[in-house]
Design a protein around this motif. Structure first.
Motif, PDB file in Angstrom:
ATOM      1  N   ARG A 127      40.922  45.152  35.942  1.00  0.00           N
ATOM      2  CA  ARG A 127      39.490  44.903  36.115  1.00  0.00           C
ATOM      3  C   ARG A 127      39.179  43.407  36.102  1.00  0.00           C
ATOM      4  NH1 ARG A 127      37.332  50.473  34.943  1.00  0.00           N
ATOM      5  NH2 ARG A 127      35.396  49.936  36.001  1.00  0.00           N
ATOM      6  N   LYS A 128      39.845  42.683  35.193  1.00  0.00           N
ATOM      7  CA  LYS A 128      39.603  41.242  35.103  1.00  0.00           C
ATOM      8  C   LYS A 128      40.164  40.533  36.343  1.00  0.00           C
ATOM      9  CE  LYS A 128      37.818  38.015  32.441  1.00  0.00           C
ATOM     10  NZ  LYS A 128      36.445  38.115  31.888  1.00  0.00           N
ATOM     11  N   ALA A 129      41.315  40.968  36.794  1.00  0.00           N
ATOM     12  CA  ALA A 129      41.911  40.363  37.994  1.00  0.00           C
ATOM     13  C   ALA A 129      40.998  40.561  39.195  1.00  0.00           C
ATOM     14  CB  ALA A 129      43.286  40.965  38.259  1.00  0.00           C
ATOM     15  N   ILE A 130      40.438  41.757  39.307  1.00  0.00           N
ATOM     16  CA  ILE A 130      39.510  42.035  40.408  1.00  0.00           C
ATOM     17  C   ILE A 130      38.247  41.189  40.260  1.00  0.00           C
ATOM     18  CG2 ILE A 130      37.964  43.796  41.353  1.00  0.00           C
ATOM     19  CD1 ILE A 130      40.228  45.849  40.868  1.00  0.00           C
ATOM     20  N   LEU A 131      37.746  41.079  39.033  1.00  0.00           N
ATOM     21  CA  LEU A 131      36.549  40.253  38.808  1.00  0.00           C
ATOM     22  C   LEU A 131      36.783  38.800  39.210  1.00  0.00           C
ATOM     23  CD1 LEU A 131      33.705  39.706  37.741  1.00  0.00           C
ATOM     24  CD2 LEU A 131      34.682  39.440  35.454  1.00  0.00           C
ATOM     25  N   PHE A 132      37.884  38.228  38.752  1.00  0.00           N
ATOM     26  CA  PHE A 132      38.195  36.836  39.113  1.00  0.00           C
ATOM     27  C   PHE A 132      38.290  36.680  40.624  1.00  0.00           C
ATOM     28  CE2 PHE A 132      40.357  35.403  34.883  1.00  0.00           C
ATOM     29  CZ  PHE A 132      39.101  35.217  34.321  1.00  0.00           C
ATOM     30  N   HIS A 133      38.979  37.627  41.233  1.00  0.00           N
ATOM     31  CA  HIS A 133      39.166  37.565  42.688  1.00  0.00           C
ATOM     32  C   HIS A 133      37.807  37.557  43.401  1.00  0.00           C
ATOM     33  CE1 HIS A 133      41.957  38.287  46.176  1.00  0.00           C
ATOM     34  NE2 HIS A 133      40.795  38.534  46.730  1.00  0.00           N
ATOM     35  N   VAL A 134      36.944  38.459  42.979  1.00  0.00           N
ATOM     36  CA  VAL A 134      35.611  38.520  43.598  1.00  0.00           C
ATOM     37  C   VAL A 134      34.840  37.230  43.337  1.00  0.00           C
ATOM     38  CG1 VAL A 134      33.382  39.701  43.557  1.00  0.00           C
ATOM     39  CG2 VAL A 134      35.485  41.026  43.485  1.00  0.00           C
ATOM     40  N   GLU A 135      34.956  36.707  42.124  1.00  0.00           N
ATOM     41  CA  GLU A 135      34.252  35.461  41.800  1.00  0.00           C
ATOM     42  C   GLU A 135      34.715  34.307  42.673  1.00  0.00           C
ATOM     43  OE1 GLU A 135      32.903  36.048  37.129  1.00  0.00           O
ATOM     44  OE2 GLU A 135      34.780  35.025  37.585  1.00  0.00           O
ATOM     45  N   ILE A 136      36.009  34.189  42.843  1.00  0.00           N
ATOM     46  CA  ILE A 136      36.542  33.090  43.660  1.00  0.00           C
ATOM     47  C   ILE A 136      36.051  33.213  45.101  1.00  0.00           C
ATOM     48  CG2 ILE A 136      38.643  32.112  44.647  1.00  0.00           C
ATOM     49  CD1 ILE A 136      40.049  32.919  41.991  1.00  0.00           C
ATOM     50  N   ILE A 137      36.069  34.439  45.617  1.00  0.00           N
ATOM     51  CA  ILE A 137      35.619  34.635  46.994  1.00  0.00           C
ATOM     52  C   ILE A 137      34.135  34.325  47.149  1.00  0.00           C
ATOM     53  CG2 ILE A 137      35.067  36.429  48.685  1.00  0.00           C
ATOM     54  CD1 ILE A 137      37.770  37.553  48.388  1.00  0.00           C
ATOM     55  N   THR A 138      33.326  34.809  46.224  1.00  0.00           N
ATOM     56  CA  THR A 138      31.879  34.636  46.369  1.00  0.00           C
ATOM     57  C   THR A 138      31.436  33.211  46.046  1.00  0.00           C
ATOM     58  OG1 THR A 138      31.553  35.496  44.132  1.00  0.00           O
ATOM     59  CG2 THR A 138      31.318  37.048  45.942  1.00  0.00           C
ATOM     60  N   GLU A 139      32.222  32.516  45.222  1.00  0.00           N
ATOM     61  CA  GLU A 139      31.900  31.123  44.901  1.00  0.00           C
ATOM     62  C   GLU A 139      31.899  30.241  46.144  1.00  0.00           C
ATOM     63  OE1 GLU A 139      34.535  29.458  41.897  1.00  0.00           O
ATOM     64  OE2 GLU A 139      33.431  30.663  40.441  1.00  0.00           O
ATOM     65  N   ASP A 140      32.795  30.502  47.032  1.00  0.00           N
ATOM     66  CA  ASP A 140      32.879  29.710  48.261  1.00  0.00           C
ATOM     67  C   ASP A 140      33.339  30.598  49.412  1.00  0.00           C
ATOM     68  OD1 ASP A 140      33.302  27.810  50.275  1.00  0.00           O
ATOM     69  OD2 ASP A 140      33.814  26.266  48.813  1.00  0.00           O
ATOM     70  N   ILE A 141      32.361  31.254  50.027  1.00  0.00           N
ATOM     71  CA  ILE A 141      32.701  32.189  51.108  1.00  0.00           C
ATOM     72  C   ILE A 141      33.320  31.485  52.300  1.00  0.00           C
ATOM     73  CG2 ILE A 141      31.489  34.397  51.112  1.00  0.00           C
ATOM     74  CD1 ILE A 141      29.039  32.848  52.127  1.00  0.00           C
ATOM     75  N   ASP A 142      32.900  30.251  52.556  1.00  0.00           N
ATOM     76  CA  ASP A 142      33.460  29.548  53.709  1.00  0.00           C
ATOM     77  C   ASP A 142      34.956  29.305  53.524  1.00  0.00           C
ATOM     78  OD1 ASP A 142      30.994  29.412  54.981  1.00  0.00           O
ATOM     79  OD2 ASP A 142      30.444  27.566  53.945  1.00  0.00           O
ATOM     80  N   LYS A 143      35.294  28.676  52.422  1.00  0.00           N
ATOM     81  CA  LYS A 143      36.713  28.375  52.183  1.00  0.00           C
ATOM     82  C   LYS A 143      37.547  29.637  52.044  1.00  0.00           C
ATOM     83  CE  LYS A 143      36.102  23.816  50.114  1.00  0.00           C
ATOM     84  NZ  LYS A 143      36.061  23.066  48.854  1.00  0.00           N
ATOM     85  N   SER A 144      36.980  30.649  51.399  1.00  0.00           N
ATOM     86  CA  SER A 144      37.773  31.862  51.228  1.00  0.00           C
ATOM     87  C   SER A 144      37.949  32.588  52.560  1.00  0.00           C
ATOM     88  CB  SER A 144      37.165  32.778  50.163  1.00  0.00           C
ATOM     89  OG  SER A 144      35.874  33.181  50.518  1.00  0.00           O
ATOM     90  N   ALA A 145      36.967  32.465  53.445  1.00  0.00           N
ATOM     91  CA  ALA A 145      37.134  33.052  54.781  1.00  0.00           C
ATOM     92  C   ALA A 145      38.272  32.359  55.512  1.00  0.00           C
ATOM     93  CB  ALA A 145      35.843  32.930  55.585  1.00  0.00           C
ATOM     94  N   VAL A 146      38.334  31.043  55.387  1.00  0.00           N
ATOM     95  CA  VAL A 146      39.411  30.286  56.016  1.00  0.00           C
ATOM     96  C   VAL A 146      40.748  30.694  55.410  1.00  0.00           C
ATOM     97  CG1 VAL A 146      40.364  27.995  56.402  1.00  0.00           C
ATOM     98  CG2 VAL A 146      37.907  28.360  56.562  1.00  0.00           C
ATOM     99  N   PHE A 147      40.775  30.776  54.095  1.00  0.00           N
ATOM    100  CA  PHE A 147      41.991  31.215  53.393  1.00  0.00           C
ATOM    101  C   PHE A 147      42.460  32.582  53.883  1.00  0.00           C
ATOM    102  CE2 PHE A 147      43.636  33.906  49.962  1.00  0.00           C
ATOM    103  CZ  PHE A 147      44.765  33.201  49.572  1.00  0.00           C
TER     104      PHE A 147
END
Lengths: 203, 203
Positions: B86-106
DNA sequence: ATGTTTGCCTAACAATCGTTAGACAAAAAT
DNA sequence: ATTTTTGTCTAACGATTGTTAGGCAAACAT
């Protein structure tokens, strides 16, 4: 010299393009790349197609049609929601694995469609999503499924199914129906062993 | 005339580039596009960066580091497999939502990395996947999870979490922790109401 | 046999690409 | 006050892009 006539078909061009678009992306694949993979010159392509964008359009919309036809068939034939969902997932996996190149383009490269086509494309994509959502709704009505957020469930399911495009290989040992079955099982709640209801479980 | 010095930072360039790369893709975004979105000329970019590829490298590898750091932290702190997941999923979602542009590129544009960097990148990506897989394995050992194919479960989970990049909007009403919770619930088997064990269920 | 169509070719086009060179003014360092 | 550094600019480069024009030989139609 060699024969001057190679009789390349439009479908051959589309397939060769799809292969390149998958490998390098639409924007990074030049008409010369596509041509030389068919051992012809770039200018020769224009005897068969209007322009580069037409290739992308054909790939994206023909794949969209396959997906929509499949889910329409599911909704025509089956009644039980679980059967429907499993069959919908199976068809989806089959379409993707049948042509990984074109389905990769369908999944990734549609963003490069010219604006007018992009709108049509997104309409079709939304149609497919809502057909899928309807199945989940059926399941809830039939008291088979339980989910707080239908939209969410659908997106999770579709993303899982679409992801196989990233790793599926034709030479791989896993057949499409195996893949579909495992995804279905997982989606139906295979991961967790102990559910709330299991508190009352008595063997 | 107006000021000649605008003091653009490297980070501003990376961010502007990420925004464009997300919208139009790496290959379709020109250096002139990036420059003009910052109201400078293309040549001026080269005072801050080596070349276009460097921008992509920085985005992809900085995001990879964020994801890897996050899952390392999860594995350091938590012990229970469900908590970990659950925590791993939460972190993952946080990282993605923090910067959608960069995560889209990633998530999408890493394919355009030059060959040597691509190999390094895929190594990091595999590392992340296997860290995730380890959590599932923990869960199986702890008799919490039950799954026929670990690899499959991980790919399904990651694809679901990554997909949020496609529809998440900063202005949207759903907060990252809500999203993470729903995905976690779904992944833990929320969809199906009646499991095999429920045949024996007696209230 | 003659004319037409088909399917490729070479050559070239204007546009755009990433990138470099060199100038010049503001800012910072001396 | 003078020099150095920094951050931008204009101008240009060679390469590559999608696409078009026009030619030519094989295949087909009459």
């Amino acid at each position: 010299m060699g024969e001057t006539i190679k009789n390349i078909s439009k479908e051959q061009i589309i397939s060769a393009a799809a292969k390149l678009f998958r490998q390098k992306g639409y924007a990074s694949s030049s008409m010369r790349d596509i041509a030389s993979s068919l051992h012809i010159e770039a200018a020769s392509l224009y005897h068969h197609i209007k322009n580069k964008e037409e290739i992308l359009e054909i790939i994206c919309f023909s794949m969209a049609k396959r997906f929509l036809d499949a889910i329409a068939e599911v909704n025509d034939i089956y009644f039980n929601a679980e059967e429907k969902l499993r069959k919908a997932i199976l068809f989806h996996v089959e379409i993707i694995t049948e042509d990984i190149d074109k389905s990769a383009v369908f999944l990734r490269e549609w963003r490069s469609l010219p604006d007018t086509f992009l709108q049509d494309f997104l309409r079709l994509r939304n149609q497919y999503e809502s057909d899928f959502t309807r199945i989940i709704e059926n399941g809830i009505e039939e008291d088979l499924f339980e989910t707080t957020d239908k939209k969410f469930a659908v997106l999770s399911i579709l993303s899982s199914v679409n992801w196989i495009n990233e790793w599926y290989q034709t030479e791989g040992k896993m057949r499409p129906n195996e893949i579909a079955e495992r995804i279905s099982d997982f989606v139906m709640g295979g991961l967790r062993k102990k559910l709330v209801t299991d508190i009352h479980y008595r063997p």
